[in-house]
Design a protein around this motif. Structure first.
Motif, PDB file in Angstrom:
ATOM      1  N   PHE A  16      -2.867  50.613  38.302  1.00 36.62           N
ATOM      2  CA  PHE A  16      -3.889  50.019  37.437  1.00 36.62           C
ATOM      3  C   PHE A  16      -3.233  49.616  36.120  1.00 36.62           C
ATOM      4  CE2 PHE A  16      -3.824  54.585  36.810  1.00 36.62           C
ATOM      5  CZ  PHE A  16      -3.700  54.712  35.430  1.00 36.62           C
ATOM      6  N   GLY A  40      -7.275  57.772  35.481  1.00 35.99           N
ATOM      7  CA  GLY A  40      -6.933  56.672  36.384  1.00 35.99           C
ATOM      8  C   GLY A  40      -6.011  57.137  37.510  1.00 35.99           C
ATOM      9  N   ARG A  41      -5.051  57.980  37.181  1.00 35.03           N
ATOM     10  CA  ARG A  41      -4.146  58.516  38.212  1.00 35.03           C
ATOM     11  C   ARG A  41      -4.895  59.436  39.172  1.00 35.03           C
ATOM     12  NH1 ARG A  41       0.771  59.673  33.970  1.00 35.03           N
ATOM     13  NH2 ARG A  41       1.535  57.517  33.929  1.00 35.03           N
ATOM     14  N   ALA A  43      -8.140  59.224  39.886  1.00 36.42           N
ATOM     15  CA  ALA A  43      -8.974  58.341  40.711  1.00 36.42           C
ATOM     16  C   ALA A  43      -8.123  57.634  41.765  1.00 36.42           C
ATOM     17  CB  ALA A  43      -9.702  57.325  39.838  1.00 36.42           C
ATOM     18  N   SER A  44      -6.914  57.240  41.407  1.00 37.53           N
ATOM     19  CA  SER A  44      -6.005  56.592  42.365  1.00 37.53           C
ATOM     20  C   SER A  44      -5.689  57.527  43.520  1.00 37.53           C
ATOM     21  CB  SER A  44      -4.696  56.189  41.676  1.00 37.53           C
ATOM     22  OG  SER A  44      -4.929  55.277  40.646  1.00 37.53           O
ATOM     23  N   LEU A  47      -8.745  57.900  45.753  1.00 34.18           N
ATOM     24  CA  LEU A  47      -8.954  56.700  46.564  1.00 34.18           C
ATOM     25  C   LEU A  47      -7.939  56.634  47.700  1.00 34.18           C
ATOM     26  CD1 LEU A  47     -10.376  54.020  47.126  1.00 34.18           C
ATOM     27  CD2 LEU A  47      -8.955  52.976  45.336  1.00 34.18           C
ATOM     28  N   GLU A  48      -6.676  56.909  47.399  1.00 29.53           N
ATOM     29  CA  GLU A  48      -5.653  56.889  48.442  1.00 29.53           C
ATOM     30  C   GLU A  48      -5.950  57.916  49.528  1.00 29.53           C
ATOM     31  OE1 GLU A  48      -1.587  55.242  46.415  1.00 29.53           O
ATOM     32  OE2 GLU A  48      -1.971  57.394  46.245  1.00 29.53           O
ATOM     33  N   LEU A  55      -1.748  52.633  47.569  1.00 33.97           N
ATOM     34  CA  LEU A  55      -2.036  51.497  46.692  1.00 33.97           C
ATOM     35  C   LEU A  55      -0.748  50.768  46.322  1.00 33.97           C
ATOM     36  CD1 LEU A  55      -4.747  53.170  44.440  1.00 33.97           C
ATOM     37  CD2 LEU A  55      -5.107  51.375  46.155  1.00 33.97           C
ATOM     38  N   LEU A 145     -11.233  51.802  42.113  1.00 29.03           N
ATOM     39  CA  LEU A 145     -10.454  52.720  41.282  1.00 29.03           C
ATOM     40  C   LEU A 145     -11.043  52.794  39.871  1.00 29.03           C
ATOM     41  CD1 LEU A 145      -6.598  52.818  41.146  1.00 29.03           C
ATOM     42  CD2 LEU A 145      -7.956  53.028  39.098  1.00 29.03           C
ATOM     43  N   GLN A 148     -14.339  54.751  39.956  1.00 26.33           N
ATOM     44  CA  GLN A 148     -14.106  56.193  40.099  1.00 26.33           C
ATOM     45  C   GLN A 148     -13.586  56.778  38.785  1.00 26.33           C
ATOM     46  OE1 GLN A 148     -15.154  57.992  42.496  1.00 26.33           O
ATOM     47  NE2 GLN A 148     -14.149  59.949  42.157  1.00 26.33           N
ATOM     48  N   THR A 149     -12.738  56.036  38.087  1.00 25.27           N
ATOM     49  CA  THR A 149     -12.259  56.489  36.777  1.00 25.27           C
ATOM     50  C   THR A 149     -13.425  56.590  35.802  1.00 25.27           C
ATOM     51  OG1 THR A 149     -10.125  55.424  37.185  1.00 25.27           O
ATOM     52  CG2 THR A 149     -10.619  56.035  34.914  1.00 25.27           C
ATOM     53  N   MET A 170     -16.490  53.250  45.368  1.00 25.16           N
ATOM     54  CA  MET A 170     -15.289  53.797  45.990  1.00 25.16           C
ATOM     55  C   MET A 170     -15.579  54.249  47.423  1.00 25.16           C
ATOM     56  SD  MET A 170     -12.656  56.820  44.940  1.00 25.16           S
ATOM     57  CE  MET A 170     -12.978  58.083  46.155  1.00 25.16           C
TER      58      MET A 170
END
Length: 182
Positions: A16, A40-41, A43-44, A47-48, A55, A145, A148-149, A170
């Motif tokens: 992101f 953000g990390r 949420a990443s 999501l992954e 991603l 992403l 979710q963040t 998400m």
């Protein structure tokens, strides 16, 4: 059959852009940059894990104990990278009798030699991911992403457990990429 999966990031970047994430959160100053980056990390990673994707490019190492003798194996993390052959070892010995199909959900189709070696352990290493930079992440996943963040950012104050889970966007987009398994 037991499958163990380990991911190793190839690059050091985030999937992101901090400026875009802050704009989505409607944050103008820089005082929360470290916290927003961490969210953000997080949420990443969520999501992954949820969508079973990478991603950004990652090396995926899969160990399978007691594999089934089916003719094909759906790999656990996508998307596969076209032209990047996986490395496979069966019972500790290199193995090359297979066809690799990259696709969104990568698949290995075993050759006749697979059953002949009586596999007890299979180790597979392959690259997966959409690219090397945040710009490579598909727009719908980037939006998921960010949503979710935002859920994490807005949930910094006390909330009930049901409110701080998965953003609806998400869940919807992650399910699309995860696909159906038979």
């Amino acid at each position: 059959m037991k499958m163990f999966v380990q991911r190793t990031a190839i690059g050091a970047g985030d999937p992101f852009e901090l400026a875009a994430l802050k704009a989505h959160l409607r944050v103008d100053d820089d005082s929360d940059d470290a916290a927003i980056t961490n969210m953000g990390r997080t949420a990443s990673a969520e999501l992954e894990h949820f969508a079973q994707i990478a991603l950004l490019r990652q090396t995926i190492h899969v160990t399978i104990l007691g594999p089934t003798m089916e003719e094909a194996l759906r790999l656990p993390v996508g998307p596969g990278i076209e032209g990047a052959e996986p490395t496979i070892a069966i019972n500790g010995q290199p193995f090359t009798d297979f066809l690799y199909i990259a696709f969104q959900r990568p698949v290995i189709v075993w050759g006749d030699g697979f059953a002949a070696v009586m596999p007890q352990r299979v180790d597979i290493e392959y690259p997966a991911g959409f690219g090397d930079a945040a710009a490579s992440v598909p727009h719908d996943l980037a939006q998921a992403l960010m949503d979710q963040t935002a859920l994490h950012y807005d949930g910094r104050s006390p909330m009930d457990a049901k409110s701080l889970t998965t953003s609806p966007h998400m869940a919807r987009i992650g399910a699309k990429y995860r696909g159906v398994q038979l």
